[in-house]
Structures are given as C-alpha cells and as structure tokens.
Design a protein around this motif. Structure first.
Motif, mmCIF file in Angstrom:
data_model
loop_
_atom_site.group_PDB
_atom_site.id
_atom_site.type_symbol
_atom_site.label_atom_id
_atom_site.label_comp_id
_atom_site.label_asym_id
_atom_site.label_seq_id
_atom_site.Cartn_x
_atom_site.Cartn_y
_atom_site.Cartn_z
ATOM 1 N N SER A 1 67.791 -58.400 97.838
ATOM 2 C CA SER A 1 67.912 -57.425 96.755
ATOM 3 C C SER A 1 67.175 -56.142 97.134
ATOM 4 N N THR B 1 65.795 -54.098 95.282
ATOM 5 C CA THR B 1 64.627 -53.850 94.440
ATOM 6 C C THR B 1 63.537 -54.901 94.684
ATOM 7 N N ASP B 2 63.776 -55.776 95.679
ATOM 8 C CA ASP B 2 62.748 -56.756 96.042
ATOM 9 C C ASP B 2 62.221 -56.459 97.453
ATOM 10 N N ASP C 1 71.543 -62.267 97.649
ATOM 11 C CA ASP C 1 70.886 -61.310 96.744
ATOM 12 C C ASP C 1 71.155 -59.859 97.153
ATOM 13 N N TYR D 1 73.153 -57.301 94.782
ATOM 14 C CA TYR D 1 72.578 -56.451 93.737
ATOM 15 C C TYR D 1 72.566 -54.980 94.160
#
Lengths: 135, 102
Positions: B10, B12-13, B35, B38
């Motif tokens: 992701s 945002t991770d 992921d 996303y």
C-alpha cells in the motif's frame, strides 16, 4: 476484582496483505467475553478493513469482513474511524460497511456503531483509554 | 528492454510505489497487486503521483485483488487497466524482465 477497564484496539493495517487485521478482530472477539469497555479505532490503512463489498473468492483467502457486522452482538459498539485517514485514501463513509447494534437501554433501538472522528477527537479517546492494543 | 514492475505494498504504508515510479524507465509497465492495488484509487493522496507517471509508464491493476478489498472498478484512476490472472501472465511474457518490488 470486577473493575472495568477501557480498552482501545488500534487498527492501522489493510486487511489481506498482512495478518494484523484478522488477528486484531480475533483478539477483540475473545476480549469481548471478559465484559470490558471496548472501543475500536481505525486509522491509516486500517480504514480499508471496513470497506463494503469485499469478495475474496479470486484470491483464495477467507473473507472475514462479515465478522465486523457481528461486533454489535458482542457489545462492541464504539467504532471510531479517523476522518483524515479516510479522506487521504479517497474514501467516504459510504464506502464502508454500515455497522449497527441494538441499544438495550433504549428499547433495543438499532443504532450506528461507526463514528467518524477527527484526529483531535481520536487523540482524546486514546488519552482516556486504560489499555491500548495496537495492530 | 521493457521491464514489468510489480508493486504489492500500500502506498500509504510503504514508499514502494513511489520508489518504483521514480526508478522505472520510460516504456515500462507497473502492475499493482495485493495491497499495491490501494495505489490505484482515485482521489487518494498518492493518486497524482500515479497519474503523472502515466506519460511514461503503463499501469495495470490485478482485478481479483481489487475485488477482495471491496474496491469497485469505477473508483480506479482513469488510464489504469484492470487485468485478471491470465492478463498477469501475458504481461510477464510480453516484457523482457520483471522486477518484483517488495
């Protein structure tokens, strides 16, 4: 020894890429049996755990998202979603599963468990918790 | 030498998607899986990074991973193509090399 503590479970991971989301959900359900004051917070990628319409048939993994809808039956009905995290991901409340519970103190009226809160409000909720478990 | 880049984290991770976009050579392709999907959502914080990179790179996203996460195809950034597992295999065979970003 029947002191009730305020538990807050903090969820910050997306649902299927790692095992954190499922593990958190299992701990919450186990913890619910101990009649503590339980609240859940979904921040950062954790907000992805509650998206509507998850269908895992194509990836061969169990879809555990329906379990969140059962939380209300276990008296887990304080679910806080950080507004800023939702917005940063292009999501709104409508993209999430509606989670409800029946309020026994209000003639079993059906109420929303989900509360979208600002970072500031969430920081206050965290501050007032006795035990914070982070996933 | 067109390279296929797969991104499974992701945005945002981890910063995997950003590094991939920064270092992928023009003419290559980026396939978002697990992921990584996303990163395909319209209106998200990193969506502009993806849109801007489209002038030099082709973007794809794996459909079954989108469905698993409850992301409908109308939420996907314009220009990203949704592929299934057969499409994944086709992409691998069409490119000379593959880099799996972790």
């Amino acid at each position: 020894m029947s002191e009730t503590k305020k538990f807050l479970y903090v969820n910050r991971k997306a649902p299927y890429g790692t095992i954190y989301a499922l593990e958190s959900l299992e701990v919450v359900l186990i913890g619910a049996a101990f009649e503590q004051d339980v609240a859940l917070a979904f921040i950062d990628d954790g907000v992805y755990q509650l998206t509507q319409g998850q269908d895992t048939t194509g990836i061969g993994v169990k879809n555990f998202s329906p379990t969140y809808k059962a939380l209300g039956d276990f008296d887990v009905n304080k679910i806080y979603i950080e507004k800023e995290s939702l917005e940063a991901r292009g999501l709104t409340l409508d993209d999430l599963m509606p989670l409800k519970y029946e309020d026994e103190d209000d003639d079993w009226a059906e109420k929303d468990s989900i509360h979208v809160v600002s970072s500031e409000e969430l920081s206050e909720i965290m501050d007032q918790s006795d035990v914070v478990l982070s996933f | 030498m067109a390279m296929l880049h797969t991104v499974n984290k992701s945005p945002t991770d981890r910063n995997t998607l950003e590094s991939c976009i920064r270092l992928a050579k023009k003419g290559g392709s980026v396939l978002l899986i697990e992921d990584g999907v996303y990163g395909a959502i319209k209106g998200a914080a990193k969506a502009d990074t993806v849109s801007n990179a489209m002038s030099g790179l082709s973007f794809y996203v794996l459909g079954p991973d989108l469905k698993a996460r409850g992301i409908s195809e109308d939420k996907i950034i314009d220009g990203i193509k949704v592929v299934d597992y057969n499409g994944f295999v086709d992409l691998v065979s069409e490119h000379d090399t593959t880099q799996s970003w972790l």
